[in-house]
Design a protein around this motif. Sequence first.
Motif, PDB file in Angstrom:
ATOM      1  N   LEU A 196       0.798  -1.236   0.000  1.00  0.00           N
ATOM      2  CA  LEU A 196       0.000   0.000   0.000  1.00  0.00           C
ATOM      3  C   LEU A 196       0.829   1.284   0.000  1.00  0.00           C
ATOM      4  N   PRO A 197       1.986   1.340   0.676  1.00  0.00           N
ATOM      5  CA  PRO A 197       2.736   2.602   0.641  1.00  0.00           C
ATOM      6  C   PRO A 197       3.031   3.098  -0.773  1.00  0.00           C
ATOM      7  N   THR A 198       3.313   2.194  -1.693  1.00  0.00           N
ATOM      8  CA  THR A 198       3.556   2.610  -3.083  1.00  0.00           C
ATOM      9  C   THR A 198       2.308   3.227  -3.679  1.00  0.00           C
ATOM     10  N   ALA A 199       1.162   2.604  -3.456  1.00  0.00           N
ATOM     11  CA  ALA A 199      -0.095   3.131  -3.988  1.00  0.00           C
ATOM     12  C   ALA A 199      -0.441   4.478  -3.365  1.00  0.00           C
ATOM     13  N   VAL A 200      -0.225   4.609  -2.060  1.00  0.00           N
ATOM     14  CA  VAL A 200      -0.525   5.876  -1.381  1.00  0.00           C
ATOM     15  C   VAL A 200       0.360   6.997  -1.912  1.00  0.00           C
TER      16      VAL A 200
END
Length: 302
Positions: free
Chosen positions: A108-112
């Motif tokens: 998720l950090p990449t998507a955020v």
Amino acid sequence: MKVSLSQMAVVDAVARHGSFSRAARELHIGQPVVSRTVALVERLLEATLFTRTTRAVELTDAGRAYLAVARSVLAAAERGQRQWDGYLAGENGEVVVAALPSVAATVLPTAVRRFTDGHPGRSVTVLDVPSAEAVTMVESGTADLAVCDADRAARLDGPYDTAELATDTLVAVLPPDGRLADRPEVTWAELSREPFVALQPGSSVRSLTDSGFATAGTAPRALVTARGVATVAGLVAARIGVSAVPRTVLPLLGFQDVTVRPLTEPTVIRRICLVGRTPATPAARIFREEVATAFAERSFRP
């Protein structure tokens, strides 16, 4: 309000140009329409806004007072329209995503980052929770999206948008000097002969490990239960026992001295799904695409 926004815009144009004809040209309407509109506004307000001569159109004291009000209202309406346009384009809005802790920490950090970079009107709240809780949050409206295991997603009843993101496999987590550490791969039967460090009942990983042992027709020799993956890793590193976790969890174990091996007979697969409420907000639709892209860029193969 008695006077509409379009009527206020006519009053503003006449005041800026000091002319009915020039205001009409700017607004792309006929001069008679401008004159009738100003006359109607004056009747609605019960005040004279302009003095008219053959050479000029000038604001009265009442006209100047009302013009300040009209311009304030027009500016607020323009700001509101921009805000609404931004919402429709997904440029403004908060997205709440409830996700498996392993996914929340790794994918998720990449998507955020991609979702929020260069878009100050966007925000994301990430809730790292077990699958069951993530699905419940989508059902209740607490979350826009849930990243959960496929079994939980399949239990949903209603108009939800569900897509499979990745296939994950369980691997054996061993003490580095344990008797199984030198094996190229480990079976569930071999794992069952060691004290087993399991996640608490009700978690998706616990369901998978229980299924792995049951399919192999065996059960662990002794069971130690922990709440979190980091605790599991610590207990294994301390030689309390062995464990099994999905491959996506491994980045969370990096601080501990453990050995990881493929786990077979059977190979236990976890399917990770993305569940969204429908209809989704524009921002949620865009973030959903970023999550799918982030998963597609990662490999979960053994």
